[in-house]
Design a protein around this motif. Structure first.
Motif, mmCIF file in Angstrom:
data_model
loop_
_atom_site.group_PDB
_atom_site.id
_atom_site.type_symbol
_atom_site.label_atom_id
_atom_site.label_comp_id
_atom_site.label_asym_id
_atom_site.label_seq_id
_atom_site.Cartn_x
_atom_site.Cartn_y
_atom_site.Cartn_z
ATOM 1 N N ALA A 1 28.868 47.663 34.483
ATOM 2 C CA ALA A 1 29.473 48.769 35.219
ATOM 3 C C ALA A 1 29.712 49.941 34.281
ATOM 4 N N THR A 2 29.529 51.153 34.794
ATOM 5 C CA THR A 2 29.760 52.333 33.970
ATOM 6 C C THR A 2 31.249 52.514 33.710
ATOM 7 N N ALA A 3 31.572 53.389 32.784
ATOM 8 C CA ALA A 3 32.973 53.609 32.402
ATOM 9 C C ALA A 3 33.812 54.068 33.592
ATOM 10 N N LYS A 4 33.264 54.946 34.428
ATOM 11 C CA LYS A 4 34.039 55.449 35.563
ATOM 12 C C LYS A 4 34.222 54.372 36.629
ATOM 13 N N THR A 5 33.220 53.543 36.832
ATOM 14 C CA THR A 5 33.371 52.435 37.778
ATOM 15 C C THR A 5 34.425 51.466 37.276
ATOM 16 N N ARG A 6 34.398 51.157 35.982
ATOM 17 C CA ARG A 6 35.402 50.253 35.406
ATOM 18 C C ARG A 6 36.793 50.848 35.525
ATOM 19 N N ALA A 7 36.913 52.174 35.332
ATOM 20 C CA ALA A 7 38.229 52.820 35.445
ATOM 21 C C ALA A 7 38.779 52.672 36.864
ATOM 22 N N LEU A 8 37.922 52.823 37.872
ATOM 23 C CA LEU A 8 38.356 52.667 39.262
ATOM 24 C C LEU A 8 38.779 51.224 39.526
ATOM 25 N N MET A 9 37.979 50.253 39.064
ATOM 26 C CA MET A 9 38.299 48.849 39.273
ATOM 27 C C MET A 9 39.555 48.442 38.502
ATOM 28 N N GLU A 10 39.794 49.081 37.366
ATOM 29 C CA GLU A 10 41.007 48.802 36.600
ATOM 30 C C GLU A 10 42.241 49.227 37.396
ATOM 31 N N THR A 11 42.157 50.373 38.036
ATOM 32 C CA THR A 11 43.265 50.839 38.873
ATOM 33 C C THR A 11 43.507 49.881 40.032
ATOM 34 N N ILE A 12 42.423 49.440 40.676
ATOM 35 C CA ILE A 12 42.545 48.498 41.783
ATOM 36 C C ILE A 12 43.191 47.205 41.311
ATOM 37 N N SER A 13 42.794 46.718 40.136
ATOM 38 C CA SER A 13 43.350 45.468 39.604
ATOM 39 C C SER A 13 44.851 45.582 39.372
ATOM 40 N N LYS A 14 45.277 46.692 38.786
ATOM 41 C CA LYS A 14 46.701 46.864 38.488
ATOM 42 C C LYS A 14 47.530 47.001 39.763
ATOM 43 N N VAL A 15 46.974 47.682 40.767
ATOM 44 C CA VAL A 15 47.706 47.871 42.019
ATOM 45 C C VAL A 15 47.753 46.573 42.823
ATOM 46 N N GLN A 16 46.608 45.901 42.957
ATOM 47 C CA GLN A 16 46.520 44.735 43.832
ATOM 48 C C GLN A 16 47.040 43.451 43.196
ATOM 49 N N TRP A 17 46.791 43.263 41.888
ATOM 50 C CA TRP A 17 47.167 41.990 41.257
ATOM 51 C C TRP A 17 48.209 42.142 40.157
ATOM 52 N N GLY A 18 48.649 43.359 39.924
ATOM 53 C CA GLY A 18 49.754 43.578 38.997
ATOM 54 C C GLY A 18 49.423 43.343 37.549
ATOM 55 N N CYS A 19 48.144 43.411 37.178
ATOM 56 C CA CYS A 19 47.767 43.197 35.786
ATOM 57 C C CYS A 19 46.393 43.818 35.540
ATOM 58 N N PRO A 20 46.042 44.055 34.269
ATOM 59 C CA PRO A 20 44.715 44.597 33.946
ATOM 60 C C PRO A 20 43.602 43.624 34.331
ATOM 61 N N SER A 21 42.403 44.144 34.436
ATOM 62 C CA SER A 21 41.263 43.322 34.864
ATOM 63 C C SER A 21 40.951 42.185 33.898
ATOM 64 N N ASP A 22 41.345 42.315 32.646
ATOM 65 C CA ASP A 22 41.092 41.256 31.665
ATOM 66 C C ASP A 22 42.145 40.155 31.696
ATOM 67 N N GLU A 23 43.079 40.231 32.630
ATOM 68 C CA GLU A 23 44.133 39.216 32.703
ATOM 69 C C GLU A 23 44.197 38.527 34.059
ATOM 70 N N VAL A 24 43.138 38.675 34.851
ATOM 71 C CA VAL A 24 43.138 38.030 36.164
ATOM 72 C C VAL A 24 41.807 37.320 36.375
ATOM 73 N N SER A 25 41.872 36.108 36.892
ATOM 74 C CA SER A 25 40.694 35.300 37.184
ATOM 75 C C SER A 25 39.812 35.972 38.226
ATOM 76 N N MET A 26 38.511 35.924 38.004
ATOM 77 C CA MET A 26 37.574 36.497 38.962
ATOM 78 C C MET A 26 37.654 35.785 40.308
ATOM 79 N N LEU A 27 37.853 34.481 40.290
ATOM 80 C CA LEU A 27 37.974 33.750 41.546
ATOM 81 C C LEU A 27 39.227 34.179 42.307
ATOM 82 N N HIS A 28 40.301 34.445 41.584
ATOM 83 C CA HIS A 28 41.529 34.926 42.219
ATOM 84 C C HIS A 28 41.290 36.288 42.866
ATOM 85 N N VAL A 29 40.563 37.163 42.188
ATOM 86 C CA VAL A 29 40.238 38.481 42.733
ATOM 87 C C VAL A 29 39.437 38.343 44.023
ATOM 88 N N LEU A 30 38.410 37.500 43.988
ATOM 89 C CA LEU A 30 37.558 37.319 45.164
ATOM 90 C C LEU A 30 38.331 36.703 46.324
#
Length: 301
Positions: A157-186
């Protein structure tokens, strides 16, 4: 001498999951004690006021795919109001602020294509999730062994796509994308109807808010449980033997037949480390992704 309590089930965490579990167990006749380390209940929901108007400083919205929350709101007389969403959208992506009126943010064609590519891959994976038993999802262990951030890097993923997904991760799961299981996200995406529904206002998960704040539902639910809920009572040690579970806190010790850990996903690993021996239950797996592990690891303690 420290107080000692005895009950059927000890619940760690007085967020919505812990309070709802306590409510349902109590209704079935079980004895329950809820232990909360903070001085308040509600978990990721938290209320405040501006000029005397109640507001949410944490989780705030509700949509049609939140039937249990809407049921609690009706029970405790917490009316909903439509979320205002007229006017311009504001996007802060990669440190750059922009406004727009359409559904598509003003990004370059390359970024737009990359976001679409990553979203398509997410949607396909999300459709494979078994909501009732996520650990039986195809490739569950592999997905659970990687973080959301790992997956984004593998997808290049490009830097801007990762930045958007990082925001989604923090809002939805309360933590950065590197601290949440992919299966939990799905699993979360499947439960909430996919990424589009998660980000939508009208017809989505942000469609309505609560007039008295979402946090008030947790406050009123806790009040209905009375002295079964103990705040300022952080768990320090959990002992398990043939007689059940004993939980040691800064206040009372609590003995029960079962313990239910209902803390935020990012805190569950810390609570489980409080066990003095390997629990004879299904535990969260331990690795770099501390939040929301879904696949069970059997233990024999």
């Amino acid at each position: 001498m420290a107080q000692h309590l005895t009950t059927d089930v000890v619940i760690v965490g007085a967020g919505f999951a812990g309070l709802s579990a306590a409510d349902q167990l109590t209704a079935q006749g079980y004895g329950v004690v809820v232990l909360e380390g903070r001085s308040r209940v509600g978990g990721r929901s938290f209320g405040g006021e501006i000029a005397g108007v109640p507001i949410d400083l944490g989780a705030a919205w509700v949509g049609a795919r939140h039937p249990e929350l809407l049921e609690l709101a009706q029970r405790f007389d917490c009316a909903t109001l439509p979320q205002y969403h007229e006017g311009k959208n504001v996007l802060n992506l990669g440190g750059r602020r922009s406004t727009y009126r359409s559904d598509i943010p003003p990004v370059s064609p390359i970024t737009l294509l990359d976001m679409g590519r990553v979203k398509y891959a997410l949607d396909r994976l999300t459709s494979t999730v078994d909501l009732e038993t996520p650990w039986k999802t195809p490739n569950a262990h592999a997905l659970d062994a990687m973080t959301f951030g790992d997956w984004l890097r593998r997808k290049r993923a490009t830097a801007k796509t990762r930045a958007l997904m990082e925001t989604i991760s923090k809002v939805q799961w309360g933590c950065p994308s590197d601290e949440v299981s992919m299966l939990h996200v799905l699993t979360g995406m499947r439960a909430l109807g996919g990424l589009d529904h998660m980000l939508a206002v009208e017809g989505g998960v942000e469609q309505d808010r609560f007039a008295v704040s979402l946090h008030q539902i947790a406050v009123r639910l806790a009040a209905s449980l009375g002295d079964r809920v103990l705040t300022d009572t952080a768990v320090r040690r959990i002992e398990q033997d043939a007689d059940g579970i004993t939980i040691h806190t800064d206040g009372p010790s609590v003995q029960g037949r079962r313990v239910l850990v209902a803390t935020a996903a990012s805190q569950s690993a810390r609570v489980l480390r409080a066990f003095t021996s390997r629990p004879s239950v299904l535990t969260l797996r331990s690795s770099r992704a501390t939040a929301g592990r879904c696949t069970p690891k059997s233990s024999s303690g």
